[in-house]
Design an enzyme around this catalytic site. Structure first.
Site, PDB file in Angstrom:
ATOM      1  N   ARG A  75       0.849  -1.194   0.000  1.00 59.71           N
ATOM      2  CA  ARG A  75       0.000   0.000   0.000  1.00 59.71           C
ATOM      3  C   ARG A  75       0.883   1.241   0.000  1.00 59.71           C
ATOM      4  O   ARG A  75       1.862   1.322   0.741  1.00 59.71           O
ATOM      5  CB  ARG A  75      -0.881  -0.011   1.246  1.00 59.71           C
ATOM      6  CG  ARG A  75      -1.832   1.152   1.384  1.00 59.71           C
ATOM      7  CD  ARG A  75      -2.573   1.072   2.710  1.00 59.71           C
ATOM      8  NE  ARG A  75      -3.446  -0.098   2.765  1.00 59.71           N
ATOM      9  CZ  ARG A  75      -3.852  -0.659   3.901  1.00 59.71           C
ATOM     10  NH1 ARG A  75      -3.445  -0.187   5.061  1.00 59.71           N
ATOM     11  NH2 ARG A  75      -4.655  -1.702   3.880  1.00 59.71           N
ATOM     12  N   ARG A 144      -1.204   6.785   9.826  1.00 56.96           N
ATOM     13  CA  ARG A 144      -1.436   6.268   8.478  1.00 56.96           C
ATOM     14  C   ARG A 144      -1.480   7.419   7.475  1.00 56.96           C
ATOM     15  O   ARG A 144      -1.241   8.577   7.807  1.00 56.96           O
ATOM     16  CB  ARG A 144      -2.747   5.472   8.451  1.00 56.96           C
ATOM     17  CG  ARG A 144      -2.775   4.277   9.423  1.00 56.96           C
ATOM     18  CD  ARG A 144      -1.923   3.123   8.940  1.00 56.96           C
ATOM     19  NE  ARG A 144      -2.046   1.944   9.786  1.00 56.96           N
ATOM     20  CZ  ARG A 144      -2.943   0.969   9.608  1.00 56.96           C
ATOM     21  NH1 ARG A 144      -3.836   1.049   8.632  1.00 56.96           N
ATOM     22  NH2 ARG A 144      -2.963  -0.083  10.410  1.00 56.96           N
ATOM     23  N   LYS A 228      -3.309   1.790  15.153  1.00 56.48           N
ATOM     24  CA  LYS A 228      -3.219   2.731  14.041  1.00 56.48           C
ATOM     25  C   LYS A 228      -3.801   4.086  14.432  1.00 56.48           C
ATOM     26  O   LYS A 228      -4.670   4.187  15.304  1.00 56.48           O
ATOM     27  CB  LYS A 228      -3.946   2.179  12.823  1.00 56.48           C
ATOM     28  CG  LYS A 228      -5.403   1.824  13.051  1.00 56.48           C
ATOM     29  CD  LYS A 228      -5.959   1.074  11.866  1.00 56.48           C
ATOM     30  CE  LYS A 228      -7.361   0.533  12.154  1.00 56.48           C
ATOM     31  NZ  LYS A 228      -7.866  -0.298  11.047  1.00 56.48           N
ATOM     32  N   LYS A 230      -5.132   7.836  12.610  1.00 63.90           N
ATOM     33  CA  LYS A 230      -5.549   8.362  11.305  1.00 63.90           C
ATOM     34  C   LYS A 230      -5.879   9.848  11.394  1.00 63.90           C
ATOM     35  O   LYS A 230      -6.616  10.274  12.278  1.00 63.90           O
ATOM     36  CB  LYS A 230      -6.767   7.593  10.798  1.00 63.90           C
ATOM     37  CG  LYS A 230      -6.476   6.111  10.542  1.00 63.90           C
ATOM     38  CD  LYS A 230      -7.695   5.373  10.043  1.00 63.90           C
ATOM     39  CE  LYS A 230      -7.359   3.920   9.696  1.00 63.90           C
ATOM     40  NZ  LYS A 230      -8.539   3.182   9.198  1.00 63.90           N
ATOM     41  N   CYS A 451     -15.012  -3.132   0.434  1.00 61.81           N
ATOM     42  CA  CYS A 451     -13.623  -3.504   0.692  1.00 61.81           C
ATOM     43  C   CYS A 451     -13.260  -4.720  -0.160  1.00 61.81           C
ATOM     44  O   CYS A 451     -14.141  -5.396  -0.700  1.00 61.81           O
ATOM     45  CB  CYS A 451     -13.433  -3.815   2.170  1.00 61.81           C
ATOM     46  SG  CYS A 451     -14.216  -5.365   2.685  1.00 61.81           S
ATOM     47  N   CYS A 457      -8.041 -11.037   1.785  1.00 60.59           N
ATOM     48  CA  CYS A 457      -7.987 -10.446   3.120  1.00 60.59           C
ATOM     49  C   CYS A 457      -8.151 -11.525   4.178  1.00 60.59           C
ATOM     50  O   CYS A 457      -9.149 -12.258   4.183  1.00 60.59           O
ATOM     51  CB  CYS A 457      -9.062  -9.378   3.289  1.00 60.59           C
ATOM     52  SG  CYS A 457      -9.061  -8.656   4.952  1.00 60.59           S
ATOM     53  N   CYS A 496     -16.060  -7.952   6.824  1.00 63.89           N
ATOM     54  CA  CYS A 496     -15.859  -8.186   8.247  1.00 63.89           C
ATOM     55  C   CYS A 496     -16.208  -6.901   8.982  1.00 63.89           C
ATOM     56  O   CYS A 496     -16.473  -5.868   8.352  1.00 63.89           O
ATOM     57  CB  CYS A 496     -14.422  -8.627   8.529  1.00 63.89           C
ATOM     58  SG  CYS A 496     -13.240  -7.259   8.649  1.00 63.89           S
ATOM     59  N   CYS A 500     -13.377  -1.139   6.814  1.00 64.44           N
ATOM     60  CA  CYS A 500     -12.465  -0.474   5.885  1.00 64.44           C
ATOM     61  C   CYS A 500     -13.176   0.369   4.830  1.00 64.44           C
ATOM     62  O   CYS A 500     -12.620   1.353   4.358  1.00 64.44           O
ATOM     63  CB  CYS A 500     -11.564  -1.506   5.213  1.00 64.44           C
ATOM     64  SG  CYS A 500     -10.394  -2.278   6.352  1.00 64.44           S
TER      65      CYS A 500
END
Length: 656
Positions: A75, A144, A228, A230, A451, A457, A496, A500
């Site tokens: 990514r 991120r 993470k 953001k 996603c 994934c 899930c 995302c």
């Protein structure tokens, strides 16, 4: 200085030890990269994320007793979605030579390359860095990719400031470890722009213990962040960035002369959650205050330090900053931040209502040049049949060397276009079946996101990207059947509960809860300014029409003038919706069909050279027998019923 865990009986999570032993993200990645294996160990996998890569395996190819089909996703770190021409051409080439021949625009304005083998990882990463790109910090427990509106308005200073500060905040919070360049470029710190002296000074400035004075990572230390982190920067009124879902959002505030004065600050948003764990939840950000432009870096560091030192390092499900705000309350969080900051925050300034913009089609930049926004279904840049977006973007970049901006809703903007170039770009895009006009795009597709989910994934419970086109076709057919042919709303789907594609802000959200089943969320705002709420925990996808029909009928009967679907669900409440659906009875059967309505196929208009789901459509009714035969043939040939019907009709009508 990390203060958590506070109890001697609470042990930090396993990942805290992995980070501490890694020598600032070096080991075991550096050693294992040299080994002739197809995959990394668990410790290596966790640290690889900080370098911008996830280890995956193609679940479609799993065979019992055989090694998994290991591959890697990379990514990019692309603040504000900026992709220079040379980087795009490199990514395109790498995806063809080492990936799965596609690129995917992420919902954080980066590109993902899927399908890379371990033996090729170093080649791919080093090529990206040498082409003005980076993957450092695109994943992992640190800041991120910093988001910003992708619109390249040159005559609106607030948009230019948003880009500028997205870049500067990304630089401020970039990991300082030398591991990235040592591992992937043998120590060569290739092509990097000169860092802004103010950013560099701010990173080193230690205000009230925001910094570690003796560590390679002055802000993060050897443990980095608990989870993470953001950030985004936007402008008043522009919610193309889903601003309420970020750990920190800065809103650019300019004076009447268009000069930057400071930023409104929001904090504590986040969407990831876990099924059946009520202690995990989606949360919208709160207003924190206002900061003058000269203090913005110190404030960002103060917020980071608060989460770094007090965020939960024991339970990773409770480690995002949103839980700190929830547990403490906004006032205590603000006071702690002000302790690191060294001064009080000013009050949050009034703002206009935020609205969602996607900037599709042709637009003026404000400096005499143009930009064009291209809708990319599920962000997947590929060549498929007559739709050849990947080839089109390659040729445009080779011929015109134009920069791109990826959008937070996985679309793409090409900008700096001279007016005399517009016709050539139009013709090129049309030749490859790429729809430009927003009016030519199915609205449910235009405002949808999904996603990747299966097959790569590792967290996916069920399908998302591969199934949402058929879901949208079914929803459109249902709306047509109910007399709502012009209706559309924001649909988002994930395989899930990690969120995302940000389904918890959608008007209609599908969250994978079991194989071929989804939790359904309703009531988000069409402008993504309000969280949706869970309506049912498990809806088998085969029951989609039966589930949605009574809800849509209730909406049709009781909505207010110009009221959106999400606003309606939020206004009437779930109790009223459930009461109506329990009493609802489907209309009497249509004589043409055992199901009540004649079956339909969707025929694109005006041209079958376009991607089916990207065009205005007309619906043709066929009898059930023909519908079933068409369905069986489409399945056998690996096509959608729409594609097969369109091809058959085209062949019939042109055979003479």
């Amino acid at each position: 200085m990390v203060k958590t865990p506070t109890s001697s009986s609470s042990k930090p999570s396993k990942l805290e030890g992995i980070k501490e032993r890694s020598n600032y993200l070096r080991e075991p990645v550096a050693t294992e990269l040299q080994q002739e294996t197809t995959h990394f160990t668990e410790d290596g996998v966790q640290l690889l994320k900080f370098h911008g890569s996830y280890q995956q395996d193609n679940r479609d190819n799993r065979v019992k007793g055989q090694e998994k089909d290991y591959q890697f996703m990379l990514r990019t770190r692309s603040p504000g979605g900026f992709i220079p021409p040379e980087l795009y051409l490199t990514l395109d080439k790498l995806s063809e030579e080492y990936g799965n021949q596609t690129l995917r625009v992420t919902t954080r304005q980066g590109f993902q390359v899927h399908g890379i083998l371990k033996k090729n990882l170093k080649t791919v990463v080093s090529s990206i860095v040498r082409s003005m790109g980076s993957t450092l910090g695109a994943c992992g427990d640190l800041n991120r990719n910093v988001m910003a509106p992708a619109a390249p308005y040159k005559n609106r200073s607030e948009y230019q400031y948003a880009w500028e500060y997205a870049d500067k905040i990304a630089d401020l919070l970039t990991p300082q470890t030398g591991a990235y360049y040592e591992i992937w470029l043998d120590g060569e710190k290739a092509i990097s722009a000169e860092e802004d002296p103010q950013v560099k000074a701010a990173r080193q400035r230690n205000v009230n213990n925001t910094n570690f004075t003796d560590k390679e990572e002055p802000i993060y230390g050897e443990h980095y962040m608990p989870r993470k982190f953001k950030c985004c920067v936007t402008v008043p009124g522009d919610n193309s960035v889903d601003l309420y879902t970020q750990d920190v959002t800065l809103v650019v505030m300019v004076n009447e002369q268009g000069e930057l004065e400071g930023f409104n600050v929001l904090a504590g948003g986040g969407l990831g959650r876990t099924h059946n764990k009520e202690e995990t939840f989606a949360r919208a950000a709160d207003a924190l205050g206002y900061v003058a432009k000269d203090d913005v870096y110190d404030l960002l560091k103060a917020i980071v330090a608060t989460q770094r030192d007090y965020g939960d390092r024991v339970n990773r499900r409770h480690a995002r900053m949103k839980y700190l705000l929830h547990d403490w309350g906004v006032e205590k969080f603000r006071e702690t931040v002000e302790g690191y900051f060294g001064k009080k925050l000013a009050p949050y300034k009034p703002l206009p209502a935020f609205k969602y913009y996607d900037y599709l089609g042709w637009n003026e930049q404000g400096d005499g040049k143009l930009f064009v926004g291209i809708s990319i279904e599920n962000g997947r840049v590929k060549d498929e049949g007559t739709f050849r977006l990947k080839t089109a973007l390659r040729e445009i970049t080779q011929q015109f060397a134009l920069p791109m901006r990826l959008t937070p809703n996985h679309n793409l903007i090409i900008y700096e276009i001279e007016p005399e170039q517009q016709l050539a770009l139009d013709q090129l895009l049309d030749r490859y079946g790429v729809q430009i006009s927003p009016e030519g795009i199915e609205p449910l597709v235009r405002y949808s996101m999904a996603c990747p989910a299966l097959p790569t994934c590792g967290l996916a419970i069920t399908e998302s990207e591969r199934v949402i086109p058929s879901i949208i076709e079914r929803i459109r057919a249902l709306l047509d059947k109910l007399g709502l042919p012009e209706e559309h709303f924001v649909i988002r789907m994930t395989g899930c509960p990690n969120g995302c594609a940000r389904p918890y802000m959608a008007e209609l959200g599908f969250v994978g809860s079991a194989p071929e089943s989804y939790q359904v969320w309703l009531g988000g705002s069409p402008h993504q300014t309000r969280l949706a709420q869970p309506y049912v925990d498990r809806m088998p996808v085969k029951e989609l029409e039966a589930f949605l029909e009574p809800i849509f009928v209730y909406y049709q009967k009781e909505r207010q003038t110009e009221e959106s679907f999400g606003d309606f669900c939020d206004r009437v409440g779930f109790d009223a919706i459930r009461q109506f659906t329990v009493a609802y009875q489907s209309p009497p059967l249509n004589p043409q069909s055992d199901t009540g309505f004649a079956s339909e196929v969707v025929i694109p208009e005006p041209s079958t050279t376009k991607t089916i789901s990207k065009n205005r459509s007309r619906r043709i009714r066929v009898n059930d027998d023909l519908h079933e035969r068409l369905k069986a043939a489409a399945t056998k040939q690996g096509k959608t019923m729409t594609e097969l019907a369109a091809q058959a009709l085209e062949a019939y009508l042109t055979k003479d």
